[in-house]
Design a protein around this motif. Structure first.
Motif, PDB file in Angstrom:
ATOM      1  N   MET A   1      33.849  33.590  37.801  1.00 35.09           N
ATOM      2  CA  MET A   1      34.541  34.516  36.899  1.00 35.09           C
ATOM      3  C   MET A   1      36.051  34.417  37.071  1.00 35.09           C
ATOM      4  N   ARG A   2      36.762  34.683  35.998  1.00 32.58           N
ATOM      5  CA  ARG A   2      38.218  34.778  36.056  1.00 32.58           C
ATOM      6  C   ARG A   2      38.545  36.259  36.221  1.00 32.58           C
ATOM      7  N   ILE A   3      39.082  36.596  37.386  1.00 29.92           N
ATOM      8  CA  ILE A   3      39.300  37.982  37.774  1.00 29.92           C
ATOM      9  C   ILE A   3      40.794  38.275  37.815  1.00 29.92           C
ATOM     10  N   LEU A   4      41.208  39.383  37.242  1.00 25.68           N
ATOM     11  CA  LEU A   4      42.562  39.893  37.429  1.00 25.68           C
ATOM     12  C   LEU A   4      42.501  41.076  38.384  1.00 25.68           C
ATOM     13  N   VAL A   5      43.255  40.984  39.472  1.00 22.14           N
ATOM     14  CA  VAL A   5      43.390  42.095  40.411  1.00 22.14           C
ATOM     15  C   VAL A   5      44.813  42.618  40.263  1.00 22.14           C
ATOM     16  N   ILE A   6      44.953  43.875  39.913  1.00 17.73           N
ATOM     17  CA  ILE A   6      46.272  44.438  39.622  1.00 17.73           C
ATOM     18  C   ILE A   6      46.464  45.755  40.353  1.00 17.73           C
ATOM     19  N   GLY A   7      47.636  45.943  40.951  1.00 22.38           N
ATOM     20  CA  GLY A   7      47.929  47.170  41.674  1.00 22.38           C
ATOM     21  C   GLY A   7      49.221  47.035  42.449  1.00 22.38           C
ATOM     22  N   GLN A   8      49.555  48.045  43.207  1.00 23.02           N
ATOM     23  CA  GLN A   8      50.808  48.026  43.960  1.00 23.02           C
ATOM     24  C   GLN A   8      50.819  46.923  45.006  1.00 23.02           C
ATOM     25  N   SER A   9      49.719  46.777  45.743  1.00 23.85           N
ATOM     26  CA  SER A   9      49.592  45.722  46.761  1.00 23.85           C
ATOM     27  C   SER A   9      48.131  45.288  46.781  1.00 23.85           C
ATOM     28  N   VAL A  10      47.863  44.019  46.429  1.00 22.22           N
ATOM     29  CA  VAL A  10      46.474  43.592  46.216  1.00 22.22           C
ATOM     30  C   VAL A  10      46.108  42.334  46.986  1.00 22.22           C
ATOM     31  N   ARG A  11      46.911  41.931  47.937  1.00 21.96           N
ATOM     32  CA  ARG A  11      46.660  40.673  48.636  1.00 21.96           C
ATOM     33  C   ARG A  11      45.256  40.599  49.205  1.00 21.96           C
ATOM     34  N   ASN A  12      44.812  41.633  49.905  1.00 15.93           N
ATOM     35  CA  ASN A  12      43.500  41.562  50.557  1.00 15.93           C
ATOM     36  C   ASN A  12      42.361  41.465  49.540  1.00 15.93           C
ATOM     37  N   ILE A  13      42.450  42.207  48.438  1.00 17.45           N
ATOM     38  CA  ILE A  13      41.399  42.152  47.414  1.00 17.45           C
ATOM     39  C   ILE A  13      41.390  40.794  46.730  1.00 17.45           C
ATOM     40  N   ALA A  14      42.583  40.310  46.354  1.00 17.37           N
ATOM     41  CA  ALA A  14      42.680  39.038  45.624  1.00 17.37           C
ATOM     42  C   ALA A  14      42.187  37.869  46.460  1.00 17.37           C
ATOM     43  N   LEU A  15      42.536  37.829  47.745  1.00 15.07           N
ATOM     44  CA  LEU A  15      42.116  36.710  48.587  1.00 15.07           C
ATOM     45  C   LEU A  15      40.634  36.785  48.904  1.00 15.07           C
ATOM     46  N   SER A  16      40.083  37.993  48.982  1.00 15.06           N
ATOM     47  CA  SER A  16      38.640  38.119  49.160  1.00 15.06           C
ATOM     48  C   SER A  16      37.914  37.593  47.934  1.00 15.06           C
ATOM     49  N   ALA A  17      38.441  37.899  46.745  1.00 13.10           N
ATOM     50  CA  ALA A  17      37.831  37.404  45.509  1.00 13.10           C
ATOM     51  C   ALA A  17      37.917  35.883  45.433  1.00 13.10           C
ATOM     52  N   ARG A  18      39.056  35.335  45.817  1.00 12.14           N
ATOM     53  CA  ARG A  18      39.210  33.877  45.796  1.00 12.14           C
ATOM     54  C   ARG A  18      38.246  33.218  46.775  1.00 12.14           C
TER      55      ARG A  18
ATOM     56  N   ALA B   1      35.439  34.210  47.607  1.00  5.36           N
ATOM     57  CA  ALA B   1      34.084  34.316  47.064  1.00  5.36           C
ATOM     58  C   ALA B   1      33.846  33.323  45.929  1.00  5.36           C
ATOM     59  N   GLY B   2      34.855  32.514  45.592  1.00  7.15           N
ATOM     60  CA  GLY B   2      34.683  31.461  44.608  1.00  7.15           C
ATOM     61  C   GLY B   2      35.151  31.777  43.205  1.00  7.15           C
ATOM     62  N   HIS B   3      35.824  32.904  43.035  1.00  7.29           N
ATOM     63  CA  HIS B   3      36.295  33.277  41.706  1.00  7.29           C
ATOM     64  C   HIS B   3      37.690  32.704  41.438  1.00  7.29           C
ATOM     65  N   THR B   4      38.008  32.525  40.168  1.00  6.37           N
ATOM     66  CA  THR B   4      39.366  32.202  39.755  1.00  6.37           C
ATOM     67  C   THR B   4      40.132  33.513  39.666  1.00  6.37           C
TER      68      THR B   4
ATOM     69  N   VAL C   1      46.868  32.236  44.940  1.00  7.35           N
ATOM     70  CA  VAL C   1      46.422  32.521  43.575  1.00  7.35           C
ATOM     71  C   VAL C   1      47.627  32.557  42.648  1.00  7.35           C
ATOM     72  N   GLU C   2      47.341  32.585  41.353  1.00  7.45           N
ATOM     73  CA  GLU C   2      48.399  32.810  40.367  1.00  7.45           C
ATOM     74  C   GLU C   2      48.827  34.274  40.473  1.00  7.45           C
ATOM     75  N   ALA C   3      50.099  34.508  40.758  1.00  5.20           N
ATOM     76  CA  ALA C   3      50.553  35.866  41.029  1.00  5.20           C
ATOM     77  C   ALA C   3      51.733  36.236  40.133  1.00  5.20           C
ATOM     78  N   HIS C   4      51.745  37.496  39.710  1.00  8.06           N
ATOM     79  CA  HIS C   4      52.806  38.008  38.855  1.00  8.06           C
ATOM     80  C   HIS C   4      53.375  39.272  39.493  1.00  8.06           C
ATOM     81  N   ARG C   5      54.698  39.414  39.444  1.00  5.51           N
ATOM     82  CA  ARG C   5      55.335  40.566  40.065  1.00  5.51           C
ATOM     83  C   ARG C   5      55.405  41.741  39.092  1.00  5.51           C
ATOM     84  N   LEU C   6      55.055  42.909  39.605  1.00  3.94           N
ATOM     85  CA  LEU C   6      55.158  44.156  38.857  1.00  3.94           C
ATOM     86  C   LEU C   6      56.351  44.952  39.357  1.00  3.94           C
ATOM     87  N   ARG C   7      56.887  45.781  38.498  1.00  4.68           N
ATOM     88  CA  ARG C   7      57.849  46.794  38.921  1.00  4.68           C
ATOM     89  C   ARG C   7      57.072  48.071  39.271  1.00  4.68           C
TER      90      ARG C   7
END
Length: 357
Positions: free
Chosen positions: A1-18, A20-23, A39-45
């Motif tokens: 699956m192609r997953i978007l993880v979005i929030g103030q700080s998401v490193r642990n969630i995003a790397l766990s998803a990666r 597990a084999g997800h994009t 992962v592909e990462a975008h900065r939020l304000r």
């Protein structure tokens, strides 16, 4: 699956998803080195987190198969995409410490006495934001009146602990019980501030099983889905329930290092009604959040000092006094081994930062 993880700080969630084999595409306010390298990462304000229109626009630009909402945006309503979180209404209800206190009391779970106003003055108490997490804003209550938006709870002494629970909305499995680090002086954490975990909680099996059973009953009774946490204080008379966190927890790193389970995949599976079985700790693991004792500018890749860190700020980052600087990780055969490794790495980091700034 192609997953978007979005929030103030998401490193642990995003790397766990990666893992597990997800994009994975990540959007957060820090874009730490270990996130952008994986992962592909975008900065939020910071202001983006409070703008539902902006959050939805980011999601539409990524066009993922599914969205996971992290800290700061968990209650935003998302349009047109599959969201792998508890519903905003359920999160708001469970995160209300006054509502939860009454729910726990009604069902007979051990929980600190809680007041919205006019608390007694014959016991030690803690002032807490009615909504909030991580111990932020908590302090010993010394006044006469409870400020708006706060509650007061009787202060319970003991070992802080947490249960990591996977639930499908009606049935739940505790995957591990953790020790919780809170207000730890050598991590520059003030008072009740969350600053990490040691997994598993180093107590007898019967005690861990008792905590696990209580946590399962509570999470299932609240109808939660996916990865959720229940915080306890382990007292001389047994475990006392403190809070329920209807979201991924800060213990994710230590849980995965200790058990080998993919917390993210277990989270996704729960939405299909599948719960993990026979999860065992193969070793002790720890994550410690180091807070800055002063305002600093990071001028190098801190992994040059020790590789056993996460949430690594990019060179040029400015970290204010009292803000989280990074996470320190360790594994070992026992709690003492893990704690020693965490402290040694903390000392090396602080010494180098003080020399080079």
């Amino acid at each position: 699956m192609r997953i978007l993880v979005i929030g103030q700080s998401v490193r642990n969630i995003a790397l766990s998803a990666r893992s597990a084999g997800h994009t994975v595409v990540a959007a957060d306010c820090y874009c730490d080195l270990d996130l952008v390298e994986a992962v592909e990462a975008h900065r939020l304000r910071i202001e983006d987190l409070f703008n539902a229109e902006r959050v939805n626009a980011i999601i539409e630009s990524v066009d993922p198969d599914a969205v996971v909402l992290g800290p700061g945006v968990e209650t935003v309503r998302i349009n047109g995409y599959s969201v792998m979180n508890n519903s905003p209404s359920r999160i708001l209800r469970v995160s209300d410490k006054l509502w939860l206190a009454r729910w726990l009391e009604d069902r007979g779970y051990p929980h600190p006495a809680t007041w919205e106003r006019e608390p007694p003055h014959d016991r030690r108490m803690i002032l807490k934001p009615r909504r909030g997490a991580g111990g932020f804003g908590c302090r010993i209550f010394e006044g006469d009146e409870v400020p708006p938006g706060y509650i007061v709870q009787e202060l319970v002494e003991g070992i802080p602990a947490s249960a990591s629970v996977i639930c499908d909305g009606s049935d739940a499995r505790t995957i591990v019980v953790n020790e919780q680090l809170s207000g730890t002086a050598w991590l520059n954490a003030n008072e009740f501030r969350y600053c990490g975990n040691i997994t598993p909680l180093d107590v007898d099996e019967d005690t861990r099983n008792r905590i696990a059973r209580i946590a399962e009953e509570i999470v299932a009774g609240l109808g939660l889905v996916g990865s959720n946490g229940v915080d306890f204080i382990l007292t001389e008379n047994g475990p006392v329930v403190i809070e329920v966190n209807p979201r991924f927890q800060g213990s994710l790193d230590s849980v995965e290092l200790s058990t080998g389970i993919s917390v993210f995949q277990a989270h996704l599976n729960a939405f299909d009604g599948r719960l993990p079985e026979d999860v065992r700790n193969t070793r002790f693991a720890g994550r410690a959040v180091l807070y800055s004792s002063e305002r600093i500018r990071v001028d190098c890749d801190l992994r040059r000092i020790t590789s056993c860190i996460a949430d690594v700020p990019a060179p040029g980052s400015v970290i204010g006094m009292g803000e989280p600087m990074l996470s320190i990780l360790a594994i070992g055969s026992g709690r003492d081994t893990v704690m020693s490794a965490l402290k040694e790495r903390r000392d090396a980091l602080v010494s180098s930062i003080q020399r080079h700034g």
